[in-house]
Design a protein around this motif. Sequence first.
Motif, PDB file in Angstrom:
ATOM      1  N   SER A   1      26.311  39.325  47.780  1.00 27.10           N
ATOM      2  CA  SER A   1      27.135  38.402  46.995  1.00 27.10           C
ATOM      3  C   SER A   1      27.752  39.103  45.790  1.00 27.10           C
ATOM      4  O   SER A   1      28.930  38.907  45.473  1.00 27.10           O
ATOM      5  CB  SER A   1      26.283  37.209  46.544  1.00 27.10           C
ATOM      6  OG  SER A   1      27.075  36.269  45.848  1.00 27.10           O
ATOM      7  N   LEU A   2      26.980  39.949  45.082  1.00 29.31           N
ATOM      8  CA  LEU A   2      27.513  40.693  43.941  1.00 29.31           C
ATOM      9  C   LEU A   2      28.576  41.696  44.394  1.00 29.31           C
ATOM     10  O   LEU A   2      29.610  41.877  43.729  1.00 29.31           O
ATOM     11  CB  LEU A   2      26.376  41.412  43.212  1.00 29.31           C
ATOM     12  CG  LEU A   2      25.422  40.517  42.415  1.00 29.31           C
ATOM     13  CD1 LEU A   2      24.218  41.317  41.922  1.00 29.31           C
ATOM     14  CD2 LEU A   2      26.153  39.863  41.236  1.00 29.31           C
ATOM     15  N   ILE A   3      28.340  42.375  45.526  1.00 32.83           N
ATOM     16  CA  ILE A   3      29.315  43.343  46.045  1.00 32.83           C
ATOM     17  C   ILE A   3      30.628  42.642  46.369  1.00 32.83           C
ATOM     18  O   ILE A   3      31.719  43.098  45.972  1.00 32.83           O
ATOM     19  CB  ILE A   3      28.743  44.035  47.304  1.00 32.83           C
ATOM     20  CG1 ILE A   3      27.580  44.950  46.923  1.00 32.83           C
ATOM     21  CG2 ILE A   3      29.824  44.821  48.027  1.00 32.83           C
ATOM     22  CD1 ILE A   3      26.798  45.470  48.112  1.00 32.83           C
ATOM     23  N   LEU A   4      30.565  41.525  47.087  1.00 32.22           N
ATOM     24  CA  LEU A   4      31.779  40.790  47.438  1.00 32.22           C
ATOM     25  C   LEU A   4      32.501  40.283  46.199  1.00 32.22           C
ATOM     26  O   LEU A   4      33.736  40.265  46.146  1.00 32.22           O
ATOM     27  CB  LEU A   4      31.424  39.629  48.374  1.00 32.22           C
ATOM     28  CG  LEU A   4      30.939  40.014  49.776  1.00 32.22           C
ATOM     29  CD1 LEU A   4      30.471  38.776  50.541  1.00 32.22           C
ATOM     30  CD2 LEU A   4      32.045  40.721  50.557  1.00 32.22           C
ATOM     31  N   ASN A   5      31.733  39.861  45.186  1.00 34.91           N
ATOM     32  CA  ASN A   5      32.358  39.400  43.953  1.00 34.91           C
ATOM     33  C   ASN A   5      33.143  40.528  43.273  1.00 34.91           C
ATOM     34  O   ASN A   5      34.270  40.323  42.804  1.00 34.91           O
ATOM     35  CB  ASN A   5      31.294  38.847  43.003  1.00 34.91           C
ATOM     36  CG  ASN A   5      31.878  38.413  41.670  1.00 34.91           C
ATOM     37  OD1 ASN A   5      32.542  37.393  41.581  1.00 34.91           O
ATOM     38  ND2 ASN A   5      31.672  39.213  40.630  1.00 34.91           N
ATOM     39  N   GLU A   6      32.557  41.741  43.206  1.00 36.97           N
ATOM     40  CA  GLU A   6      33.257  42.867  42.569  1.00 36.97           C
ATOM     41  C   GLU A   6      34.511  43.242  43.359  1.00 36.97           C
ATOM     42  O   GLU A   6      35.576  43.489  42.779  1.00 36.97           O
ATOM     43  CB  GLU A   6      32.316  44.073  42.464  1.00 36.97           C
ATOM     44  CG  GLU A   6      31.119  43.851  41.563  1.00 36.97           C
ATOM     45  CD  GLU A   6      31.509  43.463  40.135  1.00 36.97           C
ATOM     46  OE1 GLU A   6      32.505  44.016  39.613  1.00 36.97           O
ATOM     47  OE2 GLU A   6      30.828  42.587  39.554  1.00 36.97           O
ATOM     48  N   LEU A   7      34.404  43.255  44.687  1.00 39.47           N
ATOM     49  CA  LEU A   7      35.565  43.576  45.515  1.00 39.47           C
ATOM     50  C   LEU A   7      36.659  42.529  45.334  1.00 39.47           C
ATOM     51  O   LEU A   7      37.854  42.866  45.225  1.00 39.47           O
ATOM     52  CB  LEU A   7      35.158  43.671  46.984  1.00 39.47           C
ATOM     53  CG  LEU A   7      34.259  44.858  47.363  1.00 39.47           C
ATOM     54  CD1 LEU A   7      33.766  44.724  48.801  1.00 39.47           C
ATOM     55  CD2 LEU A   7      35.020  46.181  47.196  1.00 39.47           C
ATOM     56  N   ALA A   8      36.259  41.242  45.314  1.00 41.11           N
ATOM     57  CA  ALA A   8      37.249  40.173  45.162  1.00 41.11           C
ATOM     58  C   ALA A   8      37.877  40.194  43.774  1.00 41.11           C
ATOM     59  O   ALA A   8      39.098  40.001  43.623  1.00 41.11           O
ATOM     60  CB  ALA A   8      36.595  38.820  45.427  1.00 41.11           C
ATOM     61  N   THR A   9      37.067  40.422  42.747  1.00 41.87           N
ATOM     62  CA  THR A   9      37.597  40.479  41.376  1.00 41.87           C
ATOM     63  C   THR A   9      38.622  41.609  41.235  1.00 41.87           C
ATOM     64  O   THR A   9      39.711  41.435  40.660  1.00 41.87           O
ATOM     65  CB  THR A   9      36.453  40.672  40.379  1.00 41.87           C
ATOM     66  OG1 THR A   9      35.546  39.570  40.486  1.00 41.87           O
ATOM     67  CG2 THR A   9      36.981  40.727  38.959  1.00 41.87           C
ATOM     68  N   ASN A  10      38.307  42.785  41.768  1.00 41.98           N
ATOM     69  CA  ASN A  10      39.239  43.912  41.697  1.00 41.98           C
ATOM     70  C   ASN A  10      40.500  43.636  42.506  1.00 41.98           C
ATOM     71  O   ASN A  10      41.611  44.029  42.128  1.00 41.98           O
ATOM     72  CB  ASN A  10      38.568  45.190  42.208  1.00 41.98           C
ATOM     73  CG  ASN A  10      37.525  45.702  41.222  1.00 41.98           C
ATOM     74  OD1 ASN A  10      37.596  45.440  40.027  1.00 41.98           O
ATOM     75  ND2 ASN A  10      36.527  46.427  41.734  1.00 41.98           N
ATOM     76  N   ALA A  11      40.327  42.936  43.680  1.00 41.84           N
ATOM     77  CA  ALA A  11      41.502  42.613  44.488  1.00 41.84           C
ATOM     78  C   ALA A  11      42.425  41.644  43.767  1.00 41.84           C
ATOM     79  O   ALA A  11      43.647  41.712  43.891  1.00 41.84           O
ATOM     80  CB  ALA A  11      41.062  42.032  45.831  1.00 41.84           C
ATOM     81  N   VAL A  12      41.845  40.710  42.984  1.00 45.97           N
ATOM     82  CA  VAL A  12      42.652  39.754  42.225  1.00 45.97           C
ATOM     83  C   VAL A  12      43.397  40.463  41.095  1.00 45.97           C
ATOM     84  O   VAL A  12      44.568  40.173  40.786  1.00 45.97           O
ATOM     85  CB  VAL A  12      41.767  38.620  41.674  1.00 45.97           C
ATOM     86  CG1 VAL A  12      42.531  37.787  40.640  1.00 45.97           C
ATOM     87  CG2 VAL A  12      41.271  37.733  42.801  1.00 45.97           C
ATOM     88  N   LYS A  13      42.744  41.438  40.462  1.00 45.53           N
ATOM     89  CA  LYS A  13      43.355  42.115  39.308  1.00 45.53           C
ATOM     90  C   LYS A  13      44.326  43.223  39.727  1.00 45.53           C
ATOM     91  O   LYS A  13      45.413  43.380  39.151  1.00 45.53           O
ATOM     92  CB  LYS A  13      42.262  42.696  38.413  1.00 45.53           C
ATOM     93  CG  LYS A  13      41.506  41.641  37.631  1.00 45.53           C
ATOM     94  CD  LYS A  13      40.597  42.282  36.590  1.00 45.53           C
ATOM     95  CE  LYS A  13      39.969  41.220  35.705  1.00 45.53           C
ATOM     96  NZ  LYS A  13      39.167  41.815  34.624  1.00 45.53           N
ATOM     97  N   TYR A  14      43.928  43.999  40.753  1.00 44.93           N
ATOM     98  CA  TYR A  14      44.711  45.192  41.058  1.00 44.93           C
ATOM     99  C   TYR A  14      45.143  45.294  42.518  1.00 44.93           C
ATOM    100  O   TYR A  14      46.049  46.077  42.833  1.00 44.93           O
ATOM    101  CB  TYR A  14      43.890  46.469  40.745  1.00 44.93           C
ATOM    102  CG  TYR A  14      43.202  46.419  39.399  1.00 44.93           C
ATOM    103  CD1 TYR A  14      43.941  46.450  38.217  1.00 44.93           C
ATOM    104  CD2 TYR A  14      41.808  46.348  39.314  1.00 44.93           C
ATOM    105  CE1 TYR A  14      43.309  46.407  36.981  1.00 44.93           C
ATOM    106  CE2 TYR A  14      41.176  46.312  38.083  1.00 44.93           C
ATOM    107  CZ  TYR A  14      41.923  46.344  36.918  1.00 44.93           C
ATOM    108  OH  TYR A  14      41.294  46.309  35.699  1.00 44.93           O
ATOM    109  N   GLY A  15      44.520  44.522  43.411  1.00 46.79           N
ATOM    110  CA  GLY A  15      44.741  44.745  44.825  1.00 46.79           C
ATOM    111  C   GLY A  15      45.498  43.640  45.529  1.00 46.79           C
ATOM    112  O   GLY A  15      46.379  42.975  44.960  1.00 46.79           O
TER     113      GLY A  15
END
Length: 493
Positions: A397-411
């Motif tokens: 859950s933490l891994i997916l959150n970091e990936l999703a947060t970065n995708a929202v900001k930069y990806g």
Amino acid sequence: MTSQQNDKSLASSNCIEEATRLQVLDDYHILDTDPDIAFDRITKLASDIFDVPIALVSMVDEGRQWFKSAIGLEDRETPRDIAFCDHTIRNNEPMIVPDARADERFSTNPLVTGAPKIRFYAGAPLQTNDGHTLGTLCIIDNRLRHDFGDRQMEQLQDLADIVMAELDLRKTILERDQLQRMLDKALNYANVAVWELDTTTDQVKWAGAAAEIWGSDVSEALVSGDDAFERIVKEDLGQVQAAIEAARQSDQSYSAEFRINHPEKGMRWLAGHGNFDMNDGVALLSGVNFDITEVKQQQALSELLTRELHHRMRNLFATMRAIITLTRQASTSIEDYIERVEGRLKALHRAQSVLLNADFLSGSIHALMKEMSDAYPRIKWQGEQHSLSENAMVALSLILNELATNAVKYGALSNRAGGVKFDWTVSTTADDGTQELQFVWQEHDGPPIKNPPSKSSFGTQLIERSVRDNLGGRLERDWNIQGLICRIAMPLK
């Protein structure tokens, strides 16, 4: 009230009384039963005492008189409308007919004009304690008798009272047996074993659900206290015997919980309760057993879940403390700090929701991805259902959150056209046959990526540590121009 009304009222009262009498007779369960030597002895005695060829124990039913015992008569019943005993029933008192041929009530009766050619009749009512007459003890002769006086009738009534006492005894035994059957059924339904131990002979009697609780061979294999003790698990036997001895010495109740080796079910937990009674100087220990195996299992499961919950809460607080501390160190502003802490705490909440809706110990990947889809609708996922341990669920859950947060900001999730595909499959390694879960996070249609990040952020470090330390897996990242591709492989346990 007119005479006609009086007659109707009397007839109605008589009908009610007769219905009650018939119900009482039915309650004795005597009609149409087999001959009984106890009643035959009485009729034989009456025949001998009064020197008559016929003596009967007669029960007067609705349309017949039926003979429980008949000396000198082959018939087992006759119609009620020609029965001499019916008159005794209606009058509810002893009746003597010295000469039936001279009595207008009976002179044309087929039992007088034909076989058995009744000339003399005497009948004493069989009366219950509450005044209902069930029938008679009667004697019959085919010769005229004027020698039957008050003394003889008193003797006949004494014999009738003996018949009634035998009927009452029989009814009491039937009721006792019926109550015993009802009790046995109730004990079986309630799954209660009943036992009695004679401490002098060491003999055990069993009842109720003993075969269910102690084993189907209980009546053959467990006939003594020692037999029962041998079925108790060795480690528990001492405390059971000590509890019995303490109850004997203190005149208190016996109570114990112990395990037995059940021949059909394996090891079972039983609870035992009982009391000592003295019977002619013999100490009898009577008691009951209940199967409490399920209760013990629930207690063990509850203790396990409580310990697991405490463990999880400690881990959760430790994780939250680490997130708050490390996020503060990596944040560029208070707003950035609040945003990142809030996102990571939401990731923890998603994992905990999945775990709480399962069994606390593991959670479904599908359930976690449904939570992620609610938060990030443009993440499309596909894969078979698998369960992960609590530690792995929190990490994913933490891994997916970091990936999703970065995708929202930069990806790929930073513009309207982009999206994410998250798939997973199971594969088997060629070396030792170990199965692995292989996750693939693939972004598409986002801003083109020219180069990977120049330095590792706390979010990146969190992903790497979670994969390595919590999942025991491997991590690969490819900053493709179409978007980030992240591959994670972990052992499937």
